[in-house]
Write a protein that holds these residues in place. Structure first.
Motif, PDB file in Angstrom:
ATOM      1  N   ASN A  26       0.817  -1.209   0.000  1.00 27.64           N
ATOM      2  CA  ASN A  26       0.000   0.000   0.000  1.00 27.64           C
ATOM      3  C   ASN A  26       0.854   1.263   0.000  1.00 27.64           C
ATOM      4  OD1 ASN A  26      -2.300   1.523  -0.009  1.00 27.64           O
ATOM      5  ND2 ASN A  26      -2.566   1.450   2.211  1.00 27.64           N
ATOM      6  N   SER A  27       2.004   1.226   0.653  1.00 30.48           N
ATOM      7  CA  SER A  27       2.861   2.413   0.698  1.00 30.48           C
ATOM      8  C   SER A  27       3.522   2.678  -0.647  1.00 30.48           C
ATOM      9  CB  SER A  27       3.925   2.268   1.788  1.00 30.48           C
ATOM     10  OG  SER A  27       4.796   1.212   1.466  1.00 30.48           O
ATOM     11  N   TYR A  28       3.769   1.639  -1.451  1.00 38.55           N
ATOM     12  CA  TYR A  28       4.364   1.818  -2.773  1.00 38.55           C
ATOM     13  C   TYR A  28       3.323   2.104  -3.849  1.00 38.55           C
ATOM     14  CZ  TYR A  28       8.882   0.207  -1.127  1.00 38.55           C
ATOM     15  OH  TYR A  28      10.078   0.095  -0.477  1.00 38.55           O
ATOM     16  N   SER A  31       3.570   5.890  -5.101  1.00 36.56           N
ATOM     17  CA  SER A  31       4.877   6.541  -5.051  1.00 36.56           C
ATOM     18  C   SER A  31       5.351   7.007  -6.420  1.00 36.56           C
ATOM     19  CB  SER A  31       5.909   5.621  -4.416  1.00 36.56           C
ATOM     20  OG  SER A  31       6.069   4.472  -5.215  1.00 36.56           O
TER      21      SER A  31
END
Length: 110
Positions: A26-28, A31
């Motif tokens: 989810n964090s990538y 990006s």
């Protein structure tokens, strides 16, 4: 009873691994989009070729034309820096000498 503890430990471990994987994925997710500049931003290549016709005064920050900026720079280079009064220079020298002596002889009290 040992089997129940083992199953609970395996369930807890699998829950931690799944949550960590989802968190990393989810964090990538966005990006690559964040790395792009905004579309209204002027590219650096165009900015490098642009001729600068205005400048800011180094004294007060007001906008100046190119001619005023050159004239101000010439004035700043011609005027010598103000000199200190010789008495003040002597006092500064003595204070620096005292500081140096205190570093080598801390027991002196003068």
């Amino acid at each position: 009873m040992g089997r129940v503890k083992a199953r609970k430990a395996i369930k807890l471990l699998s829950l931690i691994v799944i949550s960590a994987t989802l968190f990393v994925l989810n964090s990538y997710w966005g990006s690559t989009v964040i790395a792009l500049p905004p579309p209204q931003d002027t590219p650096e290549e165009i900015l490098r070729t642009k001729i600068i016709i205005e400048a800011r005064s180094p004294i007060d920050g007001k906008f100046l034309t190119a001619a005023e900026y050159i004239q101000l720079q010439a004035q700043l280079q011609e005027v010598p820096p103000p000199k200190l009064d010789p008495n003040i220079r002597d006092q500064i020298f003595l204070l620096r000498l005292r500081k140096t002596l205190f570093q080598f002889f801390p027991f002196l009290n003068f």
